[in-house]
Scaffold this active site. Structure first.
Site, PDB file in Angstrom:
ATOM      1  CD  GLU A   1      -2.676   1.775   2.480  1.00 42.46           C
ATOM      2  OE1 GLU A   1      -1.870   1.066   3.973  1.00 42.46           O
ATOM      3  OE2 GLU A   1      -3.586   1.631   2.977  1.00 42.46           O
TER       4      GLU A   1
ATOM      5  CD  GLU B   1      -6.721   1.942   7.202  1.00 41.73           C
ATOM      6  OE1 GLU B   1      -5.755   2.034   5.783  1.00 41.73           O
ATOM      7  OE2 GLU B   1      -5.670   1.596   7.451  1.00 41.73           O
TER       8      GLU B   1
HETATM    9  O1  LIG Z   1      -2.892   3.093   7.419  1.00 39.26           O
HETATM   10  C1  LIG Z   1      -2.956   2.517   6.304  1.00 39.26           C
HETATM   11  O2  LIG Z   1      -4.001   2.994   5.699  1.00 39.26           O
HETATM   12  C2  LIG Z   1      -3.147   1.125   6.182  1.00 39.26           C
HETATM   13  O3  LIG Z   1      -4.079   0.643   5.513  1.00 39.26           O
HETATM   14  C3  LIG Z   1      -2.334   0.738   7.812  1.00 39.26           C
HETATM   15  O4  LIG Z   1      -1.952  -0.648   7.108  1.00 39.26           O
HETATM   16  C4  LIG Z   1      -0.585   1.398   7.338  1.00 39.26           C
HETATM   17  O5  LIG Z   1      -0.788   2.358   7.783  1.00 39.26           O
HETATM   18 MG   LIG Z   2      -4.835   1.682   4.172  1.00 43.00          MG
END
Ligand SMILES: O=C(O)C(=O)[C@@H](O)CO
Ligand SMILES: [Mg+2]
Length: 263
Positions: free
Chosen positions: A142, A239
């Site tokens: 990522e 997230e």
């Molecule tokens: O911050 C993010 O975006 C993530 O997906 C984490 O896994 C790593 O900082």
């Molecule tokens: Mg992330």
């Protein structure tokens, strides 16, 4: 329409970590992801997943001393023993949690233009990919934006794709986090279309505040429709940091469904 996974490192943080599984299930999620499982025995986490009928969508390989600002080991010189041990550990947890994907972080603070660092990174990821392939797992890389993670070795989607091409392993793919991608590369739906065939996992949040996806500069109903068009059928990790309580902020899910329904 995407399938959404709750990210338990950012959502439901009103609760102790182990209690977040129940809360996610109660809120209607069928899958979870989070940063690291290693503080808990895998059997304990497995029991929470089973008890609440949840799938483990993703977690991260150990990434060094997180509180000290480390963000992965793969590109760091002199950390190979730790790096290899972290892959073995992650694969053991992946087996126990029946988790198909692992986020492998590169590290920060090394020269992104140094050819030795690059060769070492590529070699490390290829080694990890071989171990992961033998265990039937996918590795995802990522890009992280420089506002939150200055000096990260993979600072843009363009760079991630370039590295993935060089690594050249079928089970190494892109973790496309809309939040980071908008901050690093922008032009989000064209970008998505360009890199769709490299994507292994997707995450979302509003930009720039990283809150619920019903605000900020990205119009998620439009963006997620573009994601659907790519054929991506995996989990989309939520997230984000709830702006004012996780449950209180979940209205965006209903609104999103309605928005789709009215079109
Ligand atoms: O911050 C993010 O975006 C993530 O997906 C984490 O896994 C790593 O900082
Ligand atoms: Mg992330």
């Amino acid at each position: 329409m995407p399938k959404f996974a709750a990210n338990l490192s950012m959502m439901f943080t009103e609760l102790d970590f182990l209690d977040r599984f129940a809360a996610a299930a109660e809120a209607g999620f069928k899958a979870v992801e989070y940063l690291f499982p290693y503080e808990w025995p895998a059997e304990q986490l497995r029991a929470r997943l089973d008890e609440h009928g949840l799938t483990q969508a993703l977690f991260n390989v150990y990434a060094g001393d997180w509180d000290a600002g480390e963000r992965g080991l793969a590109a760091l010189p002199g950390r190979d023993d730790e790096f290899r041990a972290s892959i073995t550990q992650a694969l053991e947890y992946a087996e126990a949690l029946d988790c198909p994907k692992l986020h492998l972080m590169s590290g920060r603070g090394v020269d992104v233009n140094d050819s030795d660092i690059r060769a070492h990174y590529v070699e490390n990821v290829r080694w990890a990919a071989e171990q992961a392939a033998a265990a039937g797992r996918l590795l995802v890389l990522e890009p992280l934006n420089a506002y939150d993670n200055p000096g990260y070795y993979v600072p843009s989607v363009a760079r991630a794709v370039e590295l993935i091409d060089e690594i050249d392993r079928d089970n190494v793919r892109l973790q496309f986090d809309f939040y980071h991608a908008q901050l690093t590369d922008g032009d989000i739906t064209n970008l998505l279309a360009r890199v769709a065939d490299r994507i292994g996992h997707v995450q979302l949040a509003s930009v720039p505040a990283r809150n619920e996806p019903d605000r900020g500069e990205l119009c998620y109903p439009f963006v997620l429709e573009a994601l659907d068009r790519t054929g991506y059928d995996g989990w989309v990790g939520c997230e984000y940091r709830p702006a004012a309580g996780t449950t209180e902020g979940l209205g965006w899910l209903d609104a999103y469904e309605n928005w789709q329904g009215e079109r």
